[in-house]
Design a protein around this motif. Sequence first.
Motif, mmCIF file in Angstrom:
data_model
loop_
_atom_site.group_PDB
_atom_site.id
_atom_site.type_symbol
_atom_site.label_atom_id
_atom_site.label_comp_id
_atom_site.label_asym_id
_atom_site.label_seq_id
_atom_site.Cartn_x
_atom_site.Cartn_y
_atom_site.Cartn_z
ATOM 1 N N ILE A 103 0.935 -1.020 0.039
ATOM 2 C CA ILE A 103 0.045 -0.101 0.030
ATOM 3 C C ILE A 103 0.714 1.239 0.150
ATOM 4 N N GLU A 104 0.484 2.125 -1.157
ATOM 5 C CA GLU A 104 1.353 3.514 -0.803
ATOM 6 C C GLU A 104 0.438 4.579 -0.272
ATOM 7 N N VAL A 105 1.271 5.179 0.775
ATOM 8 C CA VAL A 105 0.385 5.913 1.766
ATOM 9 C C VAL A 105 0.677 7.237 1.381
ATOM 10 N N ALA A 164 -2.588 19.739 -4.302
ATOM 11 C CA ALA A 164 -1.337 19.635 -5.338
ATOM 12 C C ALA A 164 -1.732 18.205 -6.173
ATOM 13 N N GLY A 165 -1.186 18.223 -7.271
ATOM 14 C CA GLY A 165 -1.223 17.023 -8.369
ATOM 15 C C GLY A 165 -2.369 16.465 -8.420
ATOM 16 N N SER A 166 -2.232 15.055 -8.050
ATOM 17 C CA SER A 166 -3.516 14.147 -8.547
ATOM 18 C C SER A 166 -4.801 14.508 -7.706
ATOM 19 N N LEU A 167 -4.586 15.377 -6.581
ATOM 20 C CA LEU A 167 -5.689 15.641 -5.808
ATOM 21 C C LEU A 167 -6.285 17.049 -6.560
ATOM 22 N N GLY A 191 -1.048 0.675 -12.358
ATOM 23 C CA GLY A 191 -0.915 1.995 -12.044
ATOM 24 C C GLY A 191 -1.186 2.371 -10.858
ATOM 25 N N ASP A 192 -1.175 1.698 -9.637
ATOM 26 C CA ASP A 192 -1.199 2.012 -8.354
ATOM 27 C C ASP A 192 -2.822 2.703 -8.089
ATOM 28 N N PRO A 193 -3.697 1.905 -8.422
ATOM 29 C CA PRO A 193 -5.013 2.647 -8.097
ATOM 30 C C PRO A 193 -5.454 2.954 -6.612
ATOM 31 N N PRO A 197 13.120 14.127 -2.168
ATOM 32 C CA PRO A 197 12.289 15.154 -2.898
ATOM 33 C C PRO A 197 11.802 14.480 -4.168
ATOM 34 N N ASP A 198 12.146 13.178 -4.169
ATOM 35 C CA ASP A 198 11.392 12.343 -5.222
ATOM 36 C C ASP A 198 10.062 11.787 -4.620
ATOM 37 N N THR A 199 9.655 11.947 -3.550
ATOM 38 C CA THR A 199 8.527 11.325 -2.918
ATOM 39 C C THR A 199 7.924 12.508 -2.007
ATOM 40 N N CYS A 200 8.220 13.619 -2.106
ATOM 41 C CA CYS A 200 7.363 14.466 -1.499
ATOM 42 C C CYS A 200 7.352 15.658 -2.271
ATOM 43 N N ARG A 201 6.380 16.702 -1.988
ATOM 44 C CA ARG A 201 6.217 18.032 -2.666
ATOM 45 C C ARG A 201 6.677 19.132 -1.505
ATOM 46 N N LEU A 202 7.491 19.849 -1.529
ATOM 47 C CA LEU A 202 8.203 20.600 -0.727
ATOM 48 C C LEU A 202 8.228 22.014 -1.516
ATOM 49 N N PHE A 236 11.381 18.490 -12.275
ATOM 50 C CA PHE A 236 11.535 17.699 -13.264
ATOM 51 C C PHE A 236 10.436 17.240 -14.201
ATOM 52 N N ARG A 237 9.288 16.955 -13.383
ATOM 53 C CA ARG A 237 8.066 16.627 -14.182
ATOM 54 C C ARG A 237 7.638 17.533 -14.965
ATOM 55 N N ARG A 238 7.518 18.813 -14.716
ATOM 56 C CA ARG A 238 7.086 19.993 -15.182
ATOM 57 C C ARG A 238 8.051 20.775 -15.928
HETATM 58 N N1 UDP Z 1 4.114 10.281 -4.935
HETATM 59 C C1 UDP Z 1 5.289 9.203 -5.054
HETATM 60 N N2 UDP Z 1 5.350 8.103 -5.786
HETATM 61 C C2 UDP Z 1 3.989 7.738 -6.529
HETATM 62 C C3 UDP Z 1 2.897 8.614 -6.466
HETATM 63 C C4 UDP Z 1 3.054 9.790 -5.665
HETATM 64 O O1 UDP Z 1 6.148 9.434 -4.536
HETATM 65 O O2 UDP Z 1 3.990 6.714 -7.164
HETATM 66 C C5 UDP Z 1 4.338 11.208 -4.200
HETATM 67 C C6 UDP Z 1 4.418 12.423 -5.132
HETATM 68 O O3 UDP Z 1 5.904 12.939 -5.166
HETATM 69 C C7 UDP Z 1 3.713 13.497 -4.271
HETATM 70 C C8 UDP Z 1 2.365 12.601 -3.517
HETATM 71 O O4 UDP Z 1 3.030 11.406 -3.461
HETATM 72 O O5 UDP Z 1 4.499 14.016 -3.095
HETATM 73 C C9 UDP Z 1 1.293 12.934 -4.102
HETATM 74 O O6 UDP Z 1 1.316 12.233 -5.269
HETATM 75 P P1 UDP Z 1 0.055 12.585 -6.366
HETATM 76 O O7 UDP Z 1 -1.049 11.640 -5.996
HETATM 77 O O8 UDP Z 1 -0.487 14.235 -6.390
HETATM 78 O O9 UDP Z 1 0.414 12.364 -7.666
HETATM 79 P P2 UDP Z 1 1.231 12.742 -8.729
HETATM 80 O O10 UDP Z 1 0.319 13.804 -9.510
HETATM 81 O O11 UDP Z 1 2.291 13.394 -8.155
HETATM 82 O O12 UDP Z 1 1.744 11.654 -9.614
#
Ligand code: UDP
Length: 236
Positions: A87-89, A96-99, A126-128, A195-200, A214-216
């Motif tokens: 589970i990814e928490v 931000a992002g997907s929210l 795709g990590d649902p 910083p790969d796994t956080c938004r700061l 990098f993404r954007r």
């Molecule tokens: N995130 C991550 N790995 C993933 C998906 C998300 O580290 O596989 C982190 C991402 O960097 C952000 C947060 O989880 O800090 C929320 O990501 P979001 O659901 O907004 O997805 P994104 O639009 O970034 O793919």
Amino acid sequence: MSELLYEGKAKKMFTTDDPNVLRVEYKNDATAFNGKKKAVFPGKGKLNNAICTKIFHVLQEKNIPTHFIEKISDTEQLVKAVDIVPIEVVVRNVVAGSLAKRLGLDEGVSLGRTIIEFYYKSDELGDPMINSDHALAMKLATEEELAEIRRQASRVNDVLQTLFADAGILLVDFKLEFGKLKSTGEIVLADEISPDTCRLWDIKTHEKLDKDVFRRNIADLPETYEKLFNRLEAVQ
Ligand code: UDP
């Protein structure tokens, strides 16, 4: 004897002589959009190892159980072997992002309360996103383990919000993974926090100090990560 156990997008895991200990090597690769965008940045592995080590030290000082043992070189750590809970928490303090996309909310708006989300770890799917009922029905974790994961995620959020605030940085959102120690079954924080796994974001300017550069295509990734590292190092 050291064998490659697993190679992910940003790290490699190796066995060690101790079955309860693994060696992690941070790679210089960056990926985004489920691996569709890729690049190699010399120095990235070293920076993420240093940033992650700093964060895990701070969490351990606050008695949050983690898999982290020690940093053993510029790009390597020793960690306790765990069975990863699939589970990814995701913890969110600011939209931000997907929210933002999913609910049509404006990026940058502070959430009145912290949101904790669960995603089923599956590259194929795709990590649902899932809820606790899905996690229980699919036997991804027990009710007690889910409660412990939520409790620890919330404590990590409290500690990290303070750490980053002291560095003038807003902790927008982040992803955590938990594992069960091979030795005792105890739930501990695993994987990486970087910083790969956080938004700061810079608290005042909202300048991005994470992988979104990098993404954007906003800024140079190693320069951004180095700026973040220096700001964290300046915190006592
Ligand atoms: N995130 C991550 N790995 C993933 C998906 C998300 O580290 O596989 C982190 C991402 O960097 C952000 C947060 O989880 O800090 C929320 O990501 P979001 O659901 O907004 O997805 P994104 O639009 O970034 O793919």
